[in-house]
Design a protein around this motif. Sequence first.
Motif, PDB file in Angstrom:
ATOM      1  N   TRP A  45     -31.818  -6.292   6.990  1.00  8.16           N
ATOM      2  CA  TRP A  45     -31.292  -6.700   8.116  1.00  8.16           C
ATOM      3  C   TRP A  45     -29.311  -6.167   8.112  1.00  8.16           C
ATOM      4  CZ3 TRP A  45     -31.631  -8.192  13.050  1.00  8.16           C
ATOM      5  CH2 TRP A  45     -33.436  -8.460  12.721  1.00  8.16           C
ATOM      6  N   LEU A  46     -28.648  -7.040   7.326  1.00  3.29           N
ATOM      7  CA  LEU A  46     -27.699  -6.444   6.542  1.00  3.29           C
ATOM      8  C   LEU A  46     -26.932  -4.969   6.614  1.00  3.29           C
ATOM      9  CD1 LEU A  46     -26.779  -9.719   5.189  1.00  3.29           C
ATOM     10  CD2 LEU A  46     -26.579  -9.466   7.232  1.00  3.29           C
ATOM     11  N   ARG A  47     -28.166  -4.261   5.512  1.00  2.99           N
ATOM     12  CA  ARG A  47     -27.550  -3.075   5.537  1.00  2.99           C
ATOM     13  C   ARG A  47     -26.967  -2.290   6.173  1.00  2.99           C
ATOM     14  NH1 ARG A  47     -28.302   0.456   0.273  1.00  2.99           N
ATOM     15  NH2 ARG A  47     -28.531  -1.387  -0.377  1.00  2.99           N
ATOM     16  N   GLY A  48     -27.783  -2.183   7.532  1.00  2.57           N
ATOM     17  CA  GLY A  48     -27.213  -1.095   7.723  1.00  2.57           C
ATOM     18  C   GLY A  48     -26.286  -1.432   8.873  1.00  2.57           C
ATOM     19  N   PHE A  49     -25.889  -2.577   9.650  1.00  3.70           N
ATOM     20  CA  PHE A  49     -25.011  -3.386   9.516  1.00  3.70           C
ATOM     21  C   PHE A  49     -23.592  -2.752   8.879  1.00  3.70           C
ATOM     22  CE2 PHE A  49     -21.388  -5.460   9.956  1.00  3.70           C
ATOM     23  CZ  PHE A  49     -21.224  -6.135  11.730  1.00  3.70           C
ATOM     24  N   VAL A  50     -23.890  -3.124   7.921  1.00  2.00           N
ATOM     25  CA  VAL A  50     -23.033  -2.436   6.675  1.00  2.00           C
ATOM     26  C   VAL A  50     -21.945  -1.507   6.543  1.00  2.00           C
ATOM     27  CG1 VAL A  50     -21.771  -2.710   4.074  1.00  2.00           C
ATOM     28  CG2 VAL A  50     -22.634  -5.040   5.137  1.00  2.00           C
ATOM     29  N   ASP A  51     -23.602  -0.316   6.544  1.00  3.55           N
ATOM     30  CA  ASP A  51     -23.396   1.099   6.438  1.00  3.55           C
ATOM     31  C   ASP A  51     -22.671   1.834   7.708  1.00  3.55           C
ATOM     32  OD1 ASP A  51     -24.361   0.175   4.311  1.00  3.55           O
ATOM     33  OD2 ASP A  51     -26.502   1.523   4.644  1.00  3.55           O
ATOM     34  N   ASP A  52     -23.444   1.149   8.716  1.00  4.17           N
ATOM     35  CA  ASP A  52     -22.264   1.927   9.956  1.00  4.17           C
ATOM     36  C   ASP A  52     -21.620   1.290  10.389  1.00  4.17           C
ATOM     37  OD1 ASP A  52     -25.167   3.621   8.927  1.00  4.17           O
ATOM     38  OD2 ASP A  52     -26.500   2.295  10.921  1.00  4.17           O
ATOM     39  N   HIS A  53     -21.271   0.086  10.568  1.00  6.05           N
ATOM     40  CA  HIS A  53     -20.557  -0.703  11.614  1.00  6.05           C
ATOM     41  C   HIS A  53     -19.362  -0.876  10.688  1.00  6.05           C
ATOM     42  CE1 HIS A  53     -22.710   0.219  14.933  1.00  6.05           C
ATOM     43  NE2 HIS A  53     -24.039  -0.084  13.944  1.00  6.05           N
ATOM     44  N   TYR A  54     -19.347  -1.484   9.861  1.00  2.00           N
ATOM     45  CA  TYR A  54     -18.343  -2.424   9.107  1.00  2.00           C
ATOM     46  C   TYR A  54     -16.794  -1.472   9.031  1.00  2.00           C
ATOM     47  CZ  TYR A  54     -15.449  -6.048   5.726  1.00  2.00           C
ATOM     48  OH  TYR A  54     -15.106  -7.114   4.823  1.00  2.00           O
ATOM     49  N   HIS A  55     -17.143  -0.658   8.689  1.00  2.00           N
ATOM     50  CA  HIS A  55     -15.441   0.186   8.821  1.00  2.00           C
ATOM     51  C   HIS A  55     -15.155  -0.491  10.393  1.00  2.00           C
ATOM     52  CE1 HIS A  55     -18.600   2.767  10.489  1.00  2.00           C
ATOM     53  NE2 HIS A  55     -17.110   3.799  11.139  1.00  2.00           N
TER      54      HIS A  55
END
Length: 67
Positions: free
Chosen positions: A7-17
Amino acid sequence: MLELDVWLRGFVDDHYHRLDAGQRTLFAALLAEGDDVLMDWLQAGRRPPQEFCELVEWIRASRGHRP
């Protein structure tokens, strides 16, 4: 919990920045919650506290765009 990582990987990879400092602080606070609590929120089993609602919705949406 592997499922939570997915769940979190996609968010971190695509949006965290894109998060500003306040949103990053909020994300860190979100991660301090228990795994079972996070999964309940992400799978729409329970409504998160108001301060996390927007972030949880964003994470849910980013999961929907992953294979």
